[in-house]
Motif scaffolding. Structure first.
Motif, PDB file in Angstrom:
ATOM      1  N   ILE A  58       0.907  -1.103   0.099  1.00 33.53           N
ATOM      2  CA  ILE A  58      -0.136  -0.086  -0.061  1.00 33.53           C
ATOM      3  C   ILE A  58       0.960   1.368   0.334  1.00 33.53           C
ATOM      4  CG2 ILE A  58      -1.846   1.144   1.321  1.00 33.53           C
ATOM      5  CD1 ILE A  58      -2.835  -1.427   2.332  1.00 33.53           C
ATOM      6  N   GLU A  65      -2.523   5.174  -3.206  1.00 33.61           N
ATOM      7  CA  GLU A  65      -3.651   4.286  -2.929  1.00 33.61           C
ATOM      8  C   GLU A  65      -3.458   3.074  -3.923  1.00 33.61           C
ATOM      9  OE1 GLU A  65      -7.103   6.554  -2.920  1.00 33.61           O
ATOM     10  OE2 GLU A  65      -7.243   6.433  -4.956  1.00 33.61           O
ATOM     11  N   CYS A  67      -6.322  -0.567  -4.705  1.00 38.42           N
ATOM     12  CA  CYS A  67      -7.339  -1.125  -4.483  1.00 38.42           C
ATOM     13  C   CYS A  67      -7.322  -2.588  -4.224  1.00 38.42           C
ATOM     14  CB  CYS A  67      -8.271  -1.231  -6.164  1.00 38.42           C
ATOM     15  SG  CYS A  67      -9.719  -2.393  -6.180  1.00 38.42           S
ATOM     16  N   ILE A  95      -3.521   2.143   8.326  1.00 38.14           N
ATOM     17  CA  ILE A  95      -4.107   2.699   6.762  1.00 38.14           C
ATOM     18  C   ILE A  95      -5.415   3.142   6.973  1.00 38.14           C
ATOM     19  CG2 ILE A  95      -2.400   0.910   5.643  1.00 38.14           C
ATOM     20  CD1 ILE A  95      -5.091  -0.881   5.808  1.00 38.14           C
ATOM     21  N   SER A  97      -9.219   3.560   4.366  1.00 41.52           N
ATOM     22  CA  SER A  97      -9.866   2.982   3.214  1.00 41.52           C
ATOM     23  C   SER A  97     -11.136   3.823   3.028  1.00 41.52           C
ATOM     24  CB  SER A  97     -10.503   1.515   3.693  1.00 41.52           C
ATOM     25  OG  SER A  97     -11.416   1.553   4.765  1.00 41.52           O
ATOM     26  N   GLU A  98     -11.233   3.686   1.644  1.00 42.26           N
ATOM     27  CA  GLU A  98     -12.631   4.348   1.135  1.00 42.26           C
ATOM     28  C   GLU A  98     -13.388   3.443   0.154  1.00 42.26           C
ATOM     29  OE1 GLU A  98     -13.281   8.216  -1.734  1.00 42.26           O
ATOM     30  OE2 GLU A  98     -11.538   7.976  -0.763  1.00 42.26           O
ATOM     31  N   TYR A 105     -10.571   1.039  -1.632  1.00 41.80           N
ATOM     32  CA  TYR A 105      -9.303   1.392  -1.755  1.00 41.80           C
ATOM     33  C   TYR A 105      -8.613   1.868  -0.593  1.00 41.80           C
ATOM     34  CZ  TYR A 105     -10.503   1.818  -6.744  1.00 41.80           C
ATOM     35  OH  TYR A 105     -10.658   1.330  -8.134  1.00 41.80           O
ATOM     36  N   TYR A 106      -7.217   1.456  -0.395  1.00 50.56           N
ATOM     37  CA  TYR A 106      -6.489   1.712   0.884  1.00 50.56           C
ATOM     38  C   TYR A 106      -5.334   2.779   0.710  1.00 50.56           C
ATOM     39  CZ  TYR A 106      -9.116  -2.310   2.614  1.00 50.56           C
ATOM     40  OH  TYR A 106     -10.205  -3.208   2.976  1.00 50.56           O
ATOM     41  N   ARG A 107      -5.108   3.572   1.806  1.00 50.84           N
ATOM     42  CA  ARG A 107      -3.947   4.464   1.551  1.00 50.84           C
ATOM     43  C   ARG A 107      -3.236   4.323   2.818  1.00 50.84           C
ATOM     44  NH1 ARG A 107      -8.297   7.194   2.295  1.00 50.84           N
ATOM     45  NH2 ARG A 107      -8.359   8.721   3.754  1.00 50.84           N
TER      46      ARG A 107
END
Length: 131
Positions: A58, A65, A67, A95, A97-98, A105-107
């Motif tokens: 990630i 970001e 997926c 992290i 997520s959205e 999606y992770y960042r």
């Protein structure tokens, strides 16, 4: 809310972006009970090889970001297992997520890894260990 102070990033022109220590590091003074209780879950989350790899995937992703659909094929694990590991990383505050449609999606949350780095950094006044 954390009782541990974080490093202060200098905002002045000279030395901008440098970290000024505002609190003792793990290597300079013993952690108090609250600090240890707060940091332990984060280190526990990083103590699993799958979660460590996920965090690395990630954080190193171009664009910042990734997926979940791009993470799952890299492991010989089921999608629910990968989701569980990602949930633990989220709960540890490493992290965010959205959800976008059917995908998540992770960042990376850089402040969390910066804090860990600050806690583990040897104070500048300490001499380097002899080899």
């Amino acid at each position: 809310m954390s009782k541990q102070e974080l490093p202060v990033v200098s905002a002045n022109g000279a030395g901008a972006g440098t970290v000024e220590r505002c609190c003792p590091t793990l290597l300079a003074a013993p952690l108090d009970e609250d600090q240890a209780d707060e940091l332990a879950p984060v280190f526990k989350a990083l103590g699993d090889p799958v979660r460590l790899r996920l965090l690395s995937m990630i954080s190193s992703r171009a664009g910042g970001e990734v997926c979940v659909c791009d993470l799952t094929p890299a492991f010989a694990l089921s999608q629910p297992t990968i989701s569980h590991h990602l949930k633990l990383l989220r709960q540890a505050g490493l992290i965010a997520s959205e959800r976008r449609g059917t995908w998540v999606y992770y960042r990376l949350l850089p402040a969390a890894t910066d804090r860990l780095a600050a806690v583990l950094t040897r104070p500048a006044t300490d001499p380097a260990p002899a080899s």
